[in-house]
Motif scaffolding. Structure first.
Motif, mmCIF file in Angstrom:
data_model
loop_
_atom_site.group_PDB
_atom_site.id
_atom_site.type_symbol
_atom_site.label_atom_id
_atom_site.label_comp_id
_atom_site.label_asym_id
_atom_site.label_seq_id
_atom_site.Cartn_x
_atom_site.Cartn_y
_atom_site.Cartn_z
ATOM 1 N N VAL A 68 0.842 -1.205 0.000
ATOM 2 C CA VAL A 68 0.000 0.000 0.000
ATOM 3 C C VAL A 68 0.873 1.248 0.000
ATOM 4 C CG1 VAL A 68 -1.703 1.321 1.310
ATOM 5 C CG2 VAL A 68 -1.931 -1.171 1.123
ATOM 6 N N VAL A 69 1.931 1.237 0.814
ATOM 7 C CA VAL A 69 2.854 2.387 0.874
ATOM 8 C C VAL A 69 3.631 2.510 -0.430
ATOM 9 C CG1 VAL A 69 4.872 3.335 2.059
ATOM 10 C CG2 VAL A 69 3.044 2.256 3.384
ATOM 11 N N ALA A 70 4.134 1.365 -0.939
ATOM 12 C CA ALA A 70 4.921 1.393 -2.178
ATOM 13 C C ALA A 70 4.092 1.868 -3.358
ATOM 14 C CB ALA A 70 5.484 -0.003 -2.458
ATOM 15 N N LYS A 71 2.801 1.563 -3.355
ATOM 16 C CA LYS A 71 1.909 2.003 -4.437
ATOM 17 C C LYS A 71 1.901 3.528 -4.555
ATOM 18 C CE LYS A 71 -3.010 1.656 -5.706
ATOM 19 N NZ LYS A 71 -3.407 3.038 -5.430
ATOM 20 N N ARG A 72 2.197 4.178 -3.451
ATOM 21 C CA ARG A 72 2.177 5.643 -3.449
ATOM 22 C C ARG A 72 3.570 6.250 -3.573
ATOM 23 N NH1 ARG A 72 -0.885 9.307 1.190
ATOM 24 N NH2 ARG A 72 -0.493 11.352 0.236
ATOM 25 N N TYR A 73 4.573 5.606 -2.944
ATOM 26 C CA TYR A 73 5.884 6.258 -2.838
ATOM 27 C C TYR A 73 6.998 5.577 -3.631
ATOM 28 C CZ TYR A 73 3.690 8.801 0.985
ATOM 29 O OH TYR A 73 2.857 9.600 1.736
ATOM 30 N N ASN A 74 6.780 4.356 -4.115
ATOM 31 C CA ASN A 74 7.803 3.678 -4.909
ATOM 32 C C ASN A 74 7.499 3.932 -6.379
ATOM 33 O OD1 ASN A 74 9.208 1.599 -6.443
ATOM 34 N ND2 ASN A 74 9.592 0.567 -4.500
ATOM 35 N N PRO A 75 8.367 4.649 -7.101
ATOM 36 C CA PRO A 75 8.031 5.039 -8.484
ATOM 37 C C PRO A 75 7.771 3.849 -9.402
ATOM 38 C CG PRO A 75 10.348 5.457 -8.000
ATOM 39 C CD PRO A 75 9.683 5.156 -6.706
ATOM 40 N N CYS A 104 1.124 0.079 -10.874
ATOM 41 C CA CYS A 104 -0.258 0.091 -10.396
ATOM 42 C C CYS A 104 -1.146 0.992 -11.254
ATOM 43 C CB CYS A 104 -0.307 0.536 -8.933
ATOM 44 S SG CYS A 104 0.410 -0.662 -7.791
ATOM 45 N N ASP A 105 -0.596 2.098 -11.708
ATOM 46 C CA ASP A 105 -1.374 2.999 -12.574
ATOM 47 C C ASP A 105 -1.759 2.287 -13.875
ATOM 48 O OD1 ASP A 105 -1.272 5.027 -10.748
ATOM 49 O OD2 ASP A 105 0.436 6.063 -11.687
ATOM 50 N N ARG A 106 -0.856 1.482 -14.414
ATOM 51 C CA ARG A 106 -1.171 0.744 -15.639
ATOM 52 C C ARG A 106 -2.293 -0.261 -15.396
ATOM 53 N NH1 ARG A 106 4.507 0.567 -16.115
ATOM 54 N NH2 ARG A 106 4.558 -1.628 -15.489
ATOM 55 N N LEU A 107 -2.242 -0.924 -14.254
ATOM 56 C CA LEU A 107 -3.277 -1.908 -13.938
ATOM 57 C C LEU A 107 -4.639 -1.238 -13.737
ATOM 58 C CD1 LEU A 107 -1.388 -4.291 -11.471
ATOM 59 C CD2 LEU A 107 -1.884 -4.660 -13.885
ATOM 60 N N LEU A 108 -4.641 -0.092 -13.065
ATOM 61 C CA LEU A 108 -5.906 0.628 -12.849
ATOM 62 C C LEU A 108 -6.485 1.106 -14.169
ATOM 63 C CD1 LEU A 108 -4.979 2.689 -9.655
ATOM 64 C CD2 LEU A 108 -6.707 0.882 -9.803
ATOM 65 N N ILE A 161 -3.492 -4.071 -5.388
ATOM 66 C CA ILE A 161 -2.665 -4.215 -4.187
ATOM 67 C C ILE A 161 -1.942 -5.567 -4.195
ATOM 68 C CG2 ILE A 161 -2.704 -4.445 -1.677
ATOM 69 C CD1 ILE A 161 -2.961 -1.594 -2.650
ATOM 70 N N ILE A 162 -2.642 -6.623 -4.558
ATOM 71 C CA ILE A 162 -2.023 -7.945 -4.595
ATOM 72 C C ILE A 162 -0.909 -7.989 -5.650
ATOM 73 C CG2 ILE A 162 -2.416 -10.375 -5.160
ATOM 74 C CD1 ILE A 162 -5.197 -10.064 -3.885
ATOM 75 N N ALA A 163 -1.169 -7.341 -6.799
ATOM 76 C CA ALA A 163 -0.132 -7.262 -7.833
ATOM 77 C C ALA A 163 1.071 -6.470 -7.329
ATOM 78 C CB ALA A 163 -0.704 -6.631 -9.098
#
Length: 322
Positions: free
Chosen positions: A267-274, A280-284, A294-296
């Motif tokens: 959850v943290v990496a989704k926001r702060y890990n480039p 995650c943006d591609r998946l969304l 999140i699981i991905a």
């Protein structure tokens, strides 16, 4: 690996363990031993009497119940494999097994061993054994703290004081164990350097680094990041048949503590890990639901952790994005 003359299945319980020696002629020899050091020695003597010291021994990963036995057998230079129970269960389904007793389970494990000849189990180093014990104890304490906090919310006034006293004690023990984990890793140069590599990954903190090092060591037993993902039970279970395609879920057949440890970091990496944020943006954008993303992200984070540990190089966002 050369074919052993016979296979031994071991079904471990809290107080005892059942063994089944499957000989080349297809006949069994069964025995029950106490799950303690005296029982271990009696089992070793029994194997010698059966002329089975060169047999291939196999058991399931049964947590604390089987850990001491597995280490004892490995120390005696015996060929021992420690398998995921899901594999044994799936093998039993292929045989249409109906009996469910400790004796029958031991025989099933022996037949699995004979057919699949699983890889030998390599016991972890003592430093890893200690780290595993500490991180598991910390997980237990955090679970106890959560349960007592829930009870406190609904407690009657007469019971609140007792719960509050217990919560203070649990909180103190959590601090003690956390310090023990950090001191233990700092006292072992290999663990300290590996921890530094993991902490270079945005999203991974001290607690997650300790959990990863406890359960991924030794890293040499994994030949790819996919194997690490499967070990954590995060690999997708595809459900398709002909024109039909069902929903895919994660296998959940691996280490549950690793999965728990990776959720919040993802959850943290989704926001702060480039690298993970872009992933995650591609998946969304493809319409994936938030939980799937999140699981991905958990899988991606595990891939990155495996990469930095295997290469010995800290996380490089430019390489990850490339």
């Amino acid at each position: 690996m050369m074919n052993p003359v016979s296979c031994v299945g071991i079904d471990v319980a809290k107080a005892k363990f059942d063994v089944a020696l499957l000989k080349p002629d297809g006949k069994y020899r069964s025995k029950v031993f106490s799950n303690n050091p005296e029982g271990f020695r009696q089992f070793l003597d029994w194997l010698e009497k059966q002329e089975a010291l060169k047999a291939h021994l196999c058991m399931e990963t049964t947590g604390a119940y089987g850990r001491s036995l597995a280490r004892f057998l490995a120390q005696q230079q015996l060929l021992i494999s420690v398998m995921n129970p899901a594999l044994i269960h799936a093998f039993g389904k292929t045989e249409l097994s109906r009996a469910k007793t400790d004796k029958a389970d031991a025989r099933l494990i022996a037949r699995y061993c004979q057919m699949h000849q699983p890889a030998p189990w390599v016991p972890p180093a003592e430093a890893i054994v200690t780290l595993q014990a500490l991180v598991q104890r910390l997980d237990d304490l955090l679970g106890m703290q959560n349960m007592e906090n829930n009870r406190l919310e609904m407690a009657e006034p007469a019971a609140r004081a007792s719960i509050e006293v217990l919560l203070v004690t649990i909180h103190q023990q959590i601090d003690v164990v956390r310090r023990q984990i950090q001191d233990h890793m700092d006292d072992h140069p290999d663990l300290k350097s590996q921890k530094a590599l993991l902490l270079s990954i945005p999203g991974i903190g001290e607690a997650t680094a300790a959990m990863l090092l406890a359960f991924l060591s030794p890293l040499t037993r994994f030949h790819s990041a996919k194997q690490v993902v499967a070990y954590a039970g995060l690999n997708p279970r595809i459900r398709e048949s002909g024109q039909w395609a069902g929903k895919s879920h994660i296998a959940k057949a691996g280490n549950v503590l690793l999965r728990k440890a990776l959720y919040l970091p993802a959850v943290v990496a989704k926001r702060y890990n480039p690298a993970i944020a872009a992933f995650c943006d591609r998946l969304l954008s493809r319409g994936k639901c938030p939980m799937q993303v999140i699981i991905a992200a958990m899988r991606k984070l595990l891939h990155i952790a495996y990469g930095v540990l295997k290469s010995g190089q800290p996380f490089d966002p430019e390489k990850a994005l490339a």
